[in-house]
Design a protein around this motif. Sequence first.
Motif, PDB file in Angstrom:
ATOM      1  N   VAL A  69      28.974 -71.254  24.234  1.00  0.00           N
ATOM      2  CA  VAL A  69      27.546 -71.442  24.509  1.00  0.00           C
ATOM      3  C   VAL A  69      27.154 -72.888  24.212  1.00  0.00           C
ATOM      4  O   VAL A  69      26.426 -73.518  24.978  1.00  0.00           O
ATOM      5  N   GLY A  70      27.651 -73.436  23.114  1.00  0.00           N
ATOM      6  CA  GLY A  70      27.376 -74.830  22.784  1.00  0.00           C
ATOM      7  C   GLY A  70      27.880 -75.784  23.849  1.00  0.00           C
ATOM      8  O   GLY A  70      27.194 -76.731  24.227  1.00  0.00           O
ATOM      9  N   GLN A  71      29.080 -75.516  24.361  1.00  0.00           N
ATOM     10  CA  GLN A  71      29.636 -76.350  25.423  1.00  0.00           C
ATOM     11  C   GLN A  71      28.806 -76.244  26.700  1.00  0.00           C
ATOM     12  O   GLN A  71      28.500 -77.248  27.340  1.00  0.00           O
ATOM     13  N   LEU A  72      28.439 -75.032  27.073  1.00  0.00           N
ATOM     14  CA  LEU A  72      27.618 -74.837  28.273  1.00  0.00           C
ATOM     15  C   LEU A  72      26.248 -75.494  28.123  1.00  0.00           C
ATOM     16  O   LEU A  72      25.713 -76.052  29.084  1.00  0.00           O
ATOM     17  N   LEU A  73      25.686 -75.454  26.920  1.00  0.00           N
ATOM     18  CA  LEU A  73      24.397 -76.102  26.677  1.00  0.00           C
ATOM     19  C   LEU A  73      24.517 -77.608  26.861  1.00  0.00           C
ATOM     20  O   LEU A  73      23.652 -78.239  27.477  1.00  0.00           O
ATOM     21  N   THR A  74      25.587 -78.193  26.359  1.00  0.00           N
ATOM     22  CA  THR A  74      25.818 -79.628  26.550  1.00  0.00           C
ATOM     23  C   THR A  74      25.973 -79.952  28.029  1.00  0.00           C
ATOM     24  O   THR A  74      25.422 -80.943  28.514  1.00  0.00           O
ATOM     25  N   GLU A  75      26.688 -79.108  28.754  1.00  0.00           N
ATOM     26  CA  GLU A  75      26.853 -79.326  30.194  1.00  0.00           C
ATOM     27  C   GLU A  75      25.517 -79.259  30.925  1.00  0.00           C
ATOM     28  O   GLU A  75      25.253 -80.077  31.824  1.00  0.00           O
ATOM     29  N   CYS A  76      24.653 -78.312  30.563  1.00  0.00           N
ATOM     30  CA  CYS A  76      23.313 -78.225  31.164  1.00  0.00           C
ATOM     31  C   CYS A  76      22.532 -79.499  30.893  1.00  0.00           C
ATOM     32  O   CYS A  76      21.864 -80.041  31.784  1.00  0.00           O
ATOM     33  N   PHE A  77      22.595 -79.978  29.656  1.00  0.00           N
ATOM     34  CA  PHE A  77      21.885 -81.185  29.258  1.00  0.00           C
ATOM     35  C   PHE A  77      22.311 -82.372  30.125  1.00  0.00           C
ATOM     36  O   PHE A  77      21.471 -83.082  30.684  1.00  0.00           O
ATOM     37  N   PHE A  78      23.616 -82.574  30.278  1.00  0.00           N
ATOM     38  CA  PHE A  78      24.087 -83.720  31.054  1.00  0.00           C
ATOM     39  C   PHE A  78      23.856 -83.551  32.548  1.00  0.00           C
ATOM     40  O   PHE A  78      23.570 -84.534  33.234  1.00  0.00           O
ATOM     41  N   ALA A  79      23.929 -82.339  33.056  1.00  0.00           N
ATOM     42  CA  ALA A  79      23.618 -82.119  34.472  1.00  0.00           C
ATOM     43  C   ALA A  79      22.150 -82.443  34.737  1.00  0.00           C
ATOM     44  O   ALA A  79      21.809 -83.047  35.766  1.00  0.00           O
TER      45      ALA A  79
END
Length: 189
Positions: A69-79
Amino acid sequence: MIFGLFRGDDEKKAVERLYVEIVAASRQPPLYTALHVPDSLEGRFEALTLHVALVQRQLKAIGAPAARVGQLLTECFFADLDSAMREIGIGDMGVPRKMKTLAGAYFGRLAAYDAMLAPGGDPEATLARNLLGVGTEPEAVASARPVAAYAAGVAAALSTRDLAGILALGAADFVVPTEPLADPSEARS
């Protein structure tokens, strides 16, 4: 076996919904009026980064079950950052360079905000320097007291949540007081 194929998609949608709630929390008008976060492109980036960092801190505390979830949240942030840069007119050649700079700022803030909330941390100085951009003079640090109280209150509230609780966060979990709090002991828990 077939149900495992869809789990990742549901998880990604849940994280995307969580990210939308975090963005909404970072755009609350009282952050900019009562807590004096600069209402600028940089100030909004810093406010968003603070909110993401507070959630990431709790995900890290939860441990292994929350790592994805933390990784996906970071990916959302950068996208989202990539999309925003393109919307404001930064060309394809400039985006990677800007993203590298923003990535450095993001990961630096994650570490700084985690340290500020640890025992012995200095939330006022950290937030004065990073979020408010007012420096580290004593008067500037004192001006960060209300936003430090807000951040401490949010961190305390998040610390009671498990992974399902984090994924269920809504904008109401990030209520900014319309009148600044005087010190962190007044923060909601």
